[in-house]
Scaffold this motif. Structure first.
Motif, PDB file in Angstrom:
ATOM      1  N   THR A 116       6.485   1.649  -2.899  1.00  0.00           N
ATOM      2  CA  THR A 116       6.863   2.995  -3.352  1.00  0.00           C
ATOM      3  C   THR A 116       7.914   3.643  -2.460  1.00  0.00           C
ATOM      4  OG1 THR A 116       4.723   3.367  -4.316  1.00  0.00           O
ATOM      5  CG2 THR A 116       5.893   5.321  -3.645  1.00  0.00           C
ATOM      6  N   TYR A 137       0.535  -7.020  -0.609  1.00  0.00           N
ATOM      7  CA  TYR A 137       0.326  -5.846  -1.464  1.00  0.00           C
ATOM      8  C   TYR A 137      -1.157  -5.738  -1.769  1.00  0.00           C
ATOM      9  CZ  TYR A 137       1.445  -2.336  -4.985  1.00  0.00           C
ATOM     10  OH  TYR A 137       1.560  -1.161  -5.688  1.00  0.00           O
ATOM     11  N   ALA A 175      -1.822  10.467  -9.203  1.00  0.00           N
ATOM     12  CA  ALA A 175      -1.814   9.385 -10.185  1.00  0.00           C
ATOM     13  C   ALA A 175      -0.771   8.350  -9.757  1.00  0.00           C
ATOM     14  CB  ALA A 175      -1.467   9.941 -11.559  1.00  0.00           C
ATOM     15  N   MET A 176      -1.013   7.064 -10.046  1.00  0.00           N
ATOM     16  CA  MET A 176      -2.208   6.572 -10.743  1.00  0.00           C
ATOM     17  C   MET A 176      -3.332   6.241  -9.747  1.00  0.00           C
ATOM     18  SD  MET A 176      -1.441   6.195 -14.052  1.00  0.00           S
ATOM     19  CE  MET A 176      -2.725   5.040 -14.492  1.00  0.00           C
ATOM     20  N   GLY A 177      -2.939   5.703  -8.600  1.00  0.00           N
ATOM     21  CA  GLY A 177      -3.937   5.134  -7.689  1.00  0.00           C
ATOM     22  C   GLY A 177      -5.034   6.101  -7.276  1.00  0.00           C
ATOM     23  N   GLU A 215      -6.765   9.112  -1.853  1.00  0.00           N
ATOM     24  CA  GLU A 215      -5.772   8.155  -2.345  1.00  0.00           C
ATOM     25  C   GLU A 215      -6.360   6.748  -2.227  1.00  0.00           C
ATOM     26  OE1 GLU A 215      -3.575   7.184  -4.109  1.00  0.00           O
ATOM     27  OE2 GLU A 215      -1.609   7.705  -3.309  1.00  0.00           O
ATOM     28  N   ASP A 216      -5.797   5.815  -3.004  1.00  0.00           N
ATOM     29  CA  ASP A 216      -6.303   4.440  -2.875  1.00  0.00           C
ATOM     30  C   ASP A 216      -5.741   3.778  -1.615  1.00  0.00           C
ATOM     31  OD1 ASP A 216      -3.723   4.277  -4.002  1.00  0.00           O
ATOM     32  OD2 ASP A 216      -4.251   2.697  -5.423  1.00  0.00           O
ATOM     33  N   VAL A 217      -4.409   3.827  -1.441  1.00  0.00           N
ATOM     34  CA  VAL A 217      -3.796   3.127  -0.307  1.00  0.00           C
ATOM     35  C   VAL A 217      -2.605   3.935   0.192  1.00  0.00           C
ATOM     36  CG1 VAL A 217      -2.553   1.651  -1.958  1.00  0.00           C
ATOM     37  CG2 VAL A 217      -2.646   0.953   0.416  1.00  0.00           C
ATOM     38  N   ILE A 218      -2.415   3.955   1.510  1.00  0.00           N
ATOM     39  CA  ILE A 218      -1.200   4.578   2.044  1.00  0.00           C
ATOM     40  C   ILE A 218      -0.411   3.569   2.874  1.00  0.00           C
ATOM     41  CG2 ILE A 218      -1.994   6.971   2.068  1.00  0.00           C
ATOM     42  CD1 ILE A 218      -2.418   6.640   5.137  1.00  0.00           C
ATOM     43  N   THR A 219       0.906   3.658   2.737  1.00  0.00           N
ATOM     44  CA  THR A 219       1.816   2.870   3.582  1.00  0.00           C
ATOM     45  C   THR A 219       2.562   3.825   4.511  1.00  0.00           C
ATOM     46  OG1 THR A 219       2.086   1.208   1.855  1.00  0.00           O
ATOM     47  CG2 THR A 219       3.739   1.229   3.602  1.00  0.00           C
ATOM     48  N   THR A 220       3.405   4.686   3.938  1.00  0.00           N
ATOM     49  CA  THR A 220       4.079   5.704   4.766  1.00  0.00           C
ATOM     50  C   THR A 220       3.301   7.025   4.752  1.00  0.00           C
ATOM     51  OG1 THR A 220       5.355   6.568   2.910  1.00  0.00           O
ATOM     52  CG2 THR A 220       6.333   4.738   4.160  1.00  0.00           C
ATOM     53  N   GLY A 221       2.411   7.166   3.780  1.00  0.00           N
ATOM     54  CA  GLY A 221       1.703   8.442   3.603  1.00  0.00           C
ATOM     55  C   GLY A 221       2.548   9.470   2.874  1.00  0.00           C
ATOM     56  N   GLY A 222       3.736   9.078   2.449  1.00  0.00           N
ATOM     57  CA  GLY A 222       4.655  10.022   1.809  1.00  0.00           C
ATOM     58  C   GLY A 222       4.091  10.617   0.522  1.00  0.00           C
ATOM     59  N   SER A 223       3.459   9.777  -0.280  1.00  0.00           N
ATOM     60  CA  SER A 223       2.929  10.278  -1.563  1.00  0.00           C
ATOM     61  C   SER A 223       1.813  11.288  -1.307  1.00  0.00           C
ATOM     62  CB  SER A 223       2.388   9.114  -2.403  1.00  0.00           C
ATOM     63  OG  SER A 223       3.387   8.140  -2.584  1.00  0.00           O
ATOM     64  N   GLY A 281       3.698  -1.520  -8.321  1.00  0.00           N
ATOM     65  CA  GLY A 281       3.287  -0.132  -8.563  1.00  0.00           C
ATOM     66  C   GLY A 281       4.127   0.520  -9.637  1.00  0.00           C
ATOM     67  N   SER A 282       3.829   1.784  -9.928  1.00  0.00           N
ATOM     68  CA  SER A 282       4.538   2.457 -11.023  1.00  0.00           C
ATOM     69  C   SER A 282       5.849   3.084 -10.568  1.00  0.00           C
ATOM     70  CB  SER A 282       3.634   3.520 -11.659  1.00  0.00           C
ATOM     71  OG  SER A 282       3.450   4.594 -10.773  1.00  0.00           O
TER      72      SER A 282
HETATM   73  O1  LIG Z   1       2.080   5.870   1.378  1.00  0.00           O
HETATM   74  P1  LIG Z   1       3.236   5.628   0.452  1.00  0.00           P
HETATM   75  O2  LIG Z   1       4.414   4.996   1.137  1.00  0.00           O
HETATM   76  O3  LIG Z   1       3.597   6.849  -0.329  1.00  0.00           O
HETATM   77  O4  LIG Z   1       2.780   4.493  -0.587  1.00  0.00           O
HETATM   78  C1  LIG Z   1       1.531   4.483  -1.189  1.00  0.00           C
HETATM   79  C2  LIG Z   1       1.605   4.945  -2.618  1.00  0.00           C
HETATM   80  O5  LIG Z   1       2.038   3.859  -3.441  1.00  0.00           O
HETATM   81  C3  LIG Z   1       1.082   3.613  -4.479  1.00  0.00           C
HETATM   82  O6  LIG Z   1       1.359   4.323  -5.627  1.00  0.00           O
HETATM   83  P2  LIG Z   1       2.632   4.052  -6.566  1.00  0.00           P
HETATM   84  O7  LIG Z   1       3.714   5.009  -6.204  1.00  0.00           O
HETATM   85  O8  LIG Z   1       2.947   2.599  -6.587  1.00  0.00           O
HETATM   86  O9  LIG Z   1       2.134   4.547  -7.939  1.00  0.00           O
HETATM   87  P3  LIG Z   1       0.883   4.109  -8.837  1.00  0.00           P
HETATM   88  O10 LIG Z   1      -0.354   4.470  -8.068  1.00  0.00           O
HETATM   89  O11 LIG Z   1       1.122   4.965 -10.042  1.00  0.00           O
HETATM   90  O12 LIG Z   1       1.037   2.637  -9.106  1.00  0.00           O
HETATM   91  C4  LIG Z   1      -0.217   4.140  -3.890  1.00  0.00           C
HETATM   92  O13 LIG Z   1      -1.154   4.450  -4.893  1.00  0.00           O
HETATM   93  C5  LIG Z   1       0.248   5.342  -3.121  1.00  0.00           C
HETATM   94  O14 LIG Z   1       0.380   6.482  -3.956  1.00  0.00           O
END
Ligand SMILES: O=P(O)(O)OC[C@H]1O[C@H](OP(=O)(O)OP(=O)(O)O)[C@H](O)[C@@H]1O
Ligand SMILES: O=C(O)c1cc(=O)[nH]c(=O)[nH]1
Length: 186
Positions: free
Chosen positions: A24, A32, A67-69, A113-121, A184-185
Motif C-alpha cells: 500500500t 505478504y 476498509a477492507m482489512g 487494523e489487520d496489518v501495519i507496515t508503515t502505519g500510514g493507513s 491489496g486493494s
Molecule cells: O501500514 P500501511 O503501510 O498503511 O499498510 C498497511 C495497509 O495495507 C493494507 O490495506 P490495503 O491498502 O492493501 O487495502 P485493503 O485492506 O482494502 O486490501 C492493510 O489492511 C493496511 O490498511
C-alpha cells in the motif's frame, strides 16, 4: 495463547505469502501477510481478536477500522467489547467516514487494523477520528510488520510482530527478477 500458536494459525491459513509484492505504501517486499485468509474463519477471528482484546486496558465508546482489512477486525472487536464498530473508506484516495457513520464529540475510540507496515493507513484513521472530535485511546492491530518504523503517533498494541524486509521501489533487489504483484486493494 503462545506466539508459536498464532504463527501456526497464519501458516495453516496460507496467510503467509512469499514472492514479490507491491505494498500500500508503495514499498516492495518478499513477504505478504494476507490476513483475509485468517479472517475468513469466524472462529479463528474470534480467538485472535479475543487474544488482542486481552491486551487492551482502555475504556472505549467505539471501535473504528479502515476498509477492507480493518472491517472484520473492528466488527469482531466491537462484538466482543459490546461497543459499536465503524469503518472508514477511501474516496478518491482520501480516508473518509461514509454511510452516515458519526463519531460523537469526545468519544473514546479504539482504532484497529489487520496489518501495519508503515502505519500510514491507520494514522489516516487516527487523523480522521480526531478531526471529527473523537479521542484516540488505543491503536490495536493483529500483525505489526513495521519493525518499529511506523508513522503512528501512538505505539500500536499488536497480537504478533513479524520481522519482514521491505524495500523502496528504487532499491528493490527483487525487481531484477520480476514485476511485483499487488494483493491489496490499493
Ligand atoms: O501500514 P500501511 O503501510 O498503511 O499498510 C498497511 C495497509 O495495507 C493494507 O490495506 P490495503 O491498502 O492493501 O487495502 P485493503 O485492506 O482494502 O486490501 C492493510 O489492511 C493496511 O490498511
Ligand atoms: O503494507 C501492506 O500493504 C501490506 C502488507 C502485508 O503484509 N499485508 C497487507 O495486507 N498489506
Amino acid at each position: 495463547m503462545k506466539m508459536e500458536e498464532i504463527i501456526t494459525i497464519f501458516q495453516e491459513s496460507n496467510a503467509l505469502l512469499e514472492g514479490h509484492f507491491l505494498l500500500t505504501s508503495g514499498k516492495h517486499s518478499n513477504r505478504y501477510i494476507q490476513c483475509a485468509q485468517v479472517l475468513k474463519e469466524p472462529k479463528v477471528t474470534e480467538k485472535l481478536v479475543s487474544h488482542l482484546a486481552k491486551q487492551l486496558e482502555g475504556k472505549y465508546d467505539l471501535v473504528v477500522g479502515p476498509a477492507m482489512g480493518g472491517v472484520i477486525v473492528a466488527y469482531e472487536m466491537g462484538r466482543q467489547l459490546g461497543i459499536p464498530a465503524l469503518f472508514t473508506e477511501r474516496e478518491k484516495g482520501e480516508m473518509t467516514l461514509r454511510r452516515n457513520f458519526e463519531i460523537p464529540t469526545d468519544a473514546r475510540v479504539l482504532v484497529v487494523e489487520d496489518v501495519i507496515t508503515t502505519g500510514g493507513s491507520v494514522q489516516e484513521v487516527v487523523d480522521l477520528v480526531k478531526k471529527a472530535g473523537g479521542i484516540i485511546v488505543d491503536v490495536a492491530v493483529l500483525v505489526d510488520r513495521s519493525g518499529g518504523n511506523h508513522v503512528l503517533e501512538i505505539p500500536p498494541i499488536s497480537l504478533v510482530k513479524l520481522e519482514v524486509e521491505t524495500y523502496s521501489p528504487d532499491d528493490c533487489p527483487l525487481c531484477k527478477e520480476s514485476q511485483p504483484v499487488k494483493p491489496g486493494s490499493r
